[in-house]
Scaffold this motif. Sequence first.
Motif, PDB file in Angstrom:
ATOM      1  N   GLU A 366       0.830  -1.201   0.000  1.00  0.00           N
ATOM      2  CA  GLU A 366       0.000   0.000   0.000  1.00  0.00           C
ATOM      3  C   GLU A 366       0.866   1.253   0.000  1.00  0.00           C
ATOM      4  O   GLU A 366       0.543   2.242  -0.660  1.00  0.00           O
ATOM      5  N   LEU A 367       1.976   1.208   0.752  1.00  0.00           N
ATOM      6  CA  LEU A 367       2.867   2.361   0.794  1.00  0.00           C
ATOM      7  C   LEU A 367       3.415   2.673  -0.605  1.00  0.00           C
ATOM      8  O   LEU A 367       3.495   3.837  -1.002  1.00  0.00           O
ATOM      9  N   THR A 368       3.761   1.638  -1.340  1.00  0.00           N
ATOM     10  CA  THR A 368       4.274   1.838  -2.704  1.00  0.00           C
ATOM     11  C   THR A 368       3.236   2.514  -3.584  1.00  0.00           C
ATOM     12  O   THR A 368       3.543   3.436  -4.350  1.00  0.00           O
ATOM     13  N   GLU A 369       1.992   2.088  -3.461  1.00  0.00           N
ATOM     14  CA  GLU A 369       0.909   2.673  -4.269  1.00  0.00           C
ATOM     15  C   GLU A 369       0.704   4.146  -3.917  1.00  0.00           C
ATOM     16  O   GLU A 369       0.578   5.011  -4.804  1.00  0.00           O
ATOM     17  N   VAL A 370       0.676   4.453  -2.616  1.00  0.00           N
ATOM     18  CA  VAL A 370       0.487   5.835  -2.181  1.00  0.00           C
ATOM     19  C   VAL A 370       1.667   6.705  -2.611  1.00  0.00           C
ATOM     20  O   VAL A 370       1.483   7.826  -3.099  1.00  0.00           O
ATOM     21  N   ASP A 371       2.870   6.178  -2.454  1.00  0.00           N
ATOM     22  CA  ASP A 371       4.065   6.943  -2.815  1.00  0.00           C
ATOM     23  C   ASP A 371       4.102   7.247  -4.308  1.00  0.00           C
ATOM     24  O   ASP A 371       4.473   8.352  -4.724  1.00  0.00           O
ATOM     25  N   ASN A 372       3.690   6.281  -5.130  1.00  0.00           N
ATOM     26  CA  ASN A 372       3.662   6.511  -6.583  1.00  0.00           C
ATOM     27  C   ASN A 372       2.648   7.576  -6.963  1.00  0.00           C
ATOM     28  O   ASN A 372       2.881   8.375  -7.886  1.00  0.00           O
ATOM     29  N   GLN A 373       1.525   7.623  -6.250  1.00  0.00           N
ATOM     30  CA  GLN A 373       0.525   8.659  -6.525  1.00  0.00           C
ATOM     31  C   GLN A 373       1.086  10.050  -6.208  1.00  0.00           C
ATOM     32  O   GLN A 373       0.899  10.995  -6.981  1.00  0.00           O
ATOM     33  N   ILE A 374       1.769  10.144  -5.080  1.00  0.00           N
ATOM     34  CA  ILE A 374       2.349  11.434  -4.693  1.00  0.00           C
ATOM     35  C   ILE A 374       3.411  11.873  -5.698  1.00  0.00           C
ATOM     36  O   ILE A 374       3.462  13.033  -6.109  1.00  0.00           O
ATOM     37  N   LYS A 375       4.250  10.926  -6.120  1.00  0.00           N
ATOM     38  CA  LYS A 375       5.299  11.254  -7.081  1.00  0.00           C
ATOM     39  C   LYS A 375       4.715  11.709  -8.415  1.00  0.00           C
ATOM     40  O   LYS A 375       5.247  12.611  -9.067  1.00  0.00           O
ATOM     41  N   SER A 376       3.620  11.061  -8.809  1.00  0.00           N
ATOM     42  CA  SER A 376       3.013  11.430 -10.099  1.00  0.00           C
ATOM     43  C   SER A 376       2.450  12.844 -10.068  1.00  0.00           C
ATOM     44  O   SER A 376       2.375  13.516 -11.093  1.00  0.00           O
ATOM     45  N   ILE A 377       2.051  13.304  -8.890  1.00  0.00           N
ATOM     46  CA  ILE A 377       1.529  14.667  -8.767  1.00  0.00           C
ATOM     47  C   ILE A 377       2.678  15.663  -8.683  1.00  0.00           C
ATOM     48  O   ILE A 377       2.741  16.651  -9.415  1.00  0.00           O
ATOM     49  N   ASN A 378       3.592  15.388  -7.789  1.00  0.00           N
ATOM     50  CA  ASN A 378       4.698  16.332  -7.579  1.00  0.00           C
ATOM     51  C   ASN A 378       5.637  16.391  -8.774  1.00  0.00           C
ATOM     52  O   ASN A 378       6.127  17.457  -9.142  1.00  0.00           O
ATOM     53  N   ASN A 379       5.887  15.219  -9.353  1.00  0.00           N
ATOM     54  CA  ASN A 379       6.757  15.142 -10.534  1.00  0.00           C
ATOM     55  C   ASN A 379       8.096  15.841 -10.297  1.00  0.00           C
ATOM     56  O   ASN A 379       8.659  16.484 -11.169  1.00  0.00           O
ATOM     57  N   GLY A 380       8.557  15.710  -9.079  1.00  0.00           N
ATOM     58  CA  GLY A 380       9.860  16.277  -8.773  1.00  0.00           C
ATOM     59  C   GLY A 380       9.862  17.773  -8.532  1.00  0.00           C
ATOM     60  O   GLY A 380      10.895  18.377  -8.307  1.00  0.00           O
ATOM     61  N   ILE A 381       8.690  18.415  -8.595  1.00  0.00           N
ATOM     62  CA  ILE A 381       8.619  19.866  -8.429  1.00  0.00           C
ATOM     63  C   ILE A 381       8.062  20.196  -7.043  1.00  0.00           C
ATOM     64  O   ILE A 381       7.091  19.603  -6.584  1.00  0.00           O
ATOM     65  N   GLU A 382       8.665  21.133  -6.386  1.00  0.00           N
ATOM     66  CA  GLU A 382       8.235  21.518  -5.041  1.00  0.00           C
ATOM     67  C   GLU A 382       6.784  21.997  -5.045  1.00  0.00           C
ATOM     68  O   GLU A 382       6.361  22.771  -5.897  1.00  0.00           O
ATOM     69  N   LEU A 383       6.041  21.500  -4.098  1.00  0.00           N
ATOM     70  CA  LEU A 383       4.627  21.865  -3.991  1.00  0.00           C
ATOM     71  C   LEU A 383       4.468  23.133  -3.163  1.00  0.00           C
ATOM     72  O   LEU A 383       4.989  23.256  -2.074  1.00  0.00           O
ATOM     73  N   ASN A 384       3.747  24.080  -3.706  1.00  0.00           N
ATOM     74  CA  ASN A 384       3.503  25.323  -2.973  1.00  0.00           C
ATOM     75  C   ASN A 384       2.073  25.767  -3.264  1.00  0.00           C
ATOM     76  O   ASN A 384       1.825  26.884  -3.698  1.00  0.00           O
ATOM     77  N   LYS A 385       1.144  24.880  -3.043  1.00  0.00           N
ATOM     78  CA  LYS A 385      -0.216  25.058  -3.509  1.00  0.00           C
ATOM     79  C   LYS A 385      -0.932  26.223  -2.832  1.00  0.00           C
ATOM     80  O   LYS A 385      -1.717  26.927  -3.468  1.00  0.00           O
ATOM     81  N   VAL A 386      -0.679  26.432  -1.556  1.00  0.00           N
ATOM     82  CA  VAL A 386      -1.379  27.499  -0.831  1.00  0.00           C
ATOM     83  C   VAL A 386      -1.069  28.860  -1.444  1.00  0.00           C
ATOM     84  O   VAL A 386      -1.966  29.668  -1.713  1.00  0.00           O
ATOM     85  N   LYS A 387       0.207  29.123  -1.690  1.00  0.00           N
ATOM     86  CA  LYS A 387       0.594  30.395  -2.297  1.00  0.00           C
ATOM     87  C   LYS A 387       0.034  30.527  -3.710  1.00  0.00           C
ATOM     88  O   LYS A 387      -0.375  31.620  -4.125  1.00  0.00           O
ATOM     89  N   GLN A 388       0.039  29.418  -4.435  1.00  0.00           N
ATOM     90  CA  GLN A 388      -0.481  29.441  -5.802  1.00  0.00           C
ATOM     91  C   GLN A 388      -1.958  29.828  -5.824  1.00  0.00           C
ATOM     92  O   GLN A 388      -2.390  30.685  -6.599  1.00  0.00           O
ATOM     93  N   GLU A 389      -2.721  29.179  -4.981  1.00  0.00           N
ATOM     94  CA  GLU A 389      -4.169  29.444  -4.953  1.00  0.00           C
ATOM     95  C   GLU A 389      -4.447  30.886  -4.531  1.00  0.00           C
ATOM     96  O   GLU A 389      -5.320  31.549  -5.105  1.00  0.00           O
ATOM     97  N   ALA A 390      -3.700  31.363  -3.554  1.00  0.00           N
ATOM     98  CA  ALA A 390      -3.902  32.742  -3.095  1.00  0.00           C
ATOM     99  C   ALA A 390      -3.547  33.733  -4.195  1.00  0.00           C
ATOM    100  O   ALA A 390      -4.255  34.727  -4.413  1.00  0.00           O
TER     101      ALA A 390
END
Length: 535
Positions: A366-390
């Motif tokens: 299950e950890l592998t599945e969850v980790d792959n989902q996170i990687k597919s979203i982040n794609n190696g790029i730092e997440l800064n969603k709060v600032k983006q939305e604001a």
Amino acid sequence: MILKKVAIGNRFEAFIEERFQDKTNIIFSDDNNKGKTILMQSIVYSIGYDSIWPVGFNPRLYYFYSNISFEGVDYEFLRHNNSILVLVNNQNYLFNSVAEFKHFLSKDIMKIPYIPKDGQLKISDLSLFYELFFLGQDKRNTSNIIAKSNYNKVDFVNMVFSYQGISTIQFDESIDIEALKLRKIELEDKIKIERKKIQILRKSPQIATFVSSLANNEDFERTKTRLKDLHSSIFELRKHRNREENRRVKLTYLLGELSSLNRNLKEGKVKCSDCSSTNIVFSNDDFEFDVSNKFVRDSIVYSINENIKLKDEVVSELNELIYKEQEEINKLLETPNPEFGNYVLFESEIRNSKEINDSVAFLRSELTEVDNQIKSINNGIELNKVKQEAFLEQIIAEISNLYRVIDPNGTMVVNGLFTKANETFSGSEEQEFYFCKIVALNNILKHNYPIIIDSFREGELSTTKEEKMIEEFIKLNKQVILTSTLKREEYSSDKYSSFEEVNALDFSKLEDSKLLQERHVEDFLQIIDNFPISI
């Protein structure tokens, strides 16, 4: 950035416009087909835009020139097909492709943002970048960008974030990344607890990788993932390095040819066996240079030497990166082998590990599945969603404010920088949306580029709304370049004379569908003479 002059032409026909001022400029005519669109597209085409030309106009036949000031320094650009020449401070720079030119712009002139694309950060495409301040007449679609190529509206939004200095990510609203992160932490904690129960992991981690499936899987997954990343990185670095080296070799060979020609010219004359001309011409795919002229030859040699230096630096940096990646691979492949006697020493601990290994297997899956989902979203790029939305909300609020100024009784609802595909605006609403969007981006980003809009009153825009738009453009206190086609009664009333801060340029007297004229050729060729080419 201030546009001073633009010119289009060849040896047979040309057009030059140099009446632009550092304020709101409106190019107008009493009818269509006066060449306004060709002129507007030529401005951005000269600096790398993938222009959309009117039917019947063949850009491959012409040279496109612009004189643009950046922070008080005048740059002259000359584009022919995909090659671009830059003249600044009496020095020429030659670029054989828009991609090469883009890197020069980004390094020396403009602040071009990086965006995530294909798993890595890349400099924004120029056509994408110019849509911050340029709006052409054709192929408008409020649900997407105009010059698409390999880019889309997500790339545009990411570019806006990057320009503002906010880290970028490609959004997938169907996945709750925060919930995934919490689940990943929970699974990792459970696995840590189970790992502590396996005594062999603590007493002999080296043997554990041989006898414990948990330890072996953990070690193998770490190694496999890192090796895969390293191999992929080396492959891409080598491809990049080889391309740059190939270009460097070609430039060196070309430099040798020009140097050989220079010696021939010093020792005697080189002339054509057919016509006896002593004019020697060097050409790339798009430009020709009269290298029998020493000044021209020296200028080209300087430009080539600068390009070779740049290639040398890039190749050296890439080689260093490849070496570091190779060193890490060699370290990963060094696998120590435990002595046999150690297996006997830890026999009981080895036997007790089997049951725990089985209980951890499900958690790891299950950890592998969850980790792959996170990687597919982040794609190696730092997440800064709060600032983006604001920040996005700030832009949308500015768009809405401008809309209320232009159309106080309007019902248009703005939810983003683009509409949904099935809710595209049309008519005057489309033009109001584009006006509010391009001005809002200017106001929030505070960029120093002019606003350039072809046919800014398209869609039966009312006179009242048009006048409000012009007033808002004037308030920007920067260069704005607009085009407008007037109705006969509007033209006769001298429509734009009431605006003291507007520089009105009348194209009505130009011949229909014949912007380029023979009478401009001499002046156009004088412009070309500033560059070390022959046309």
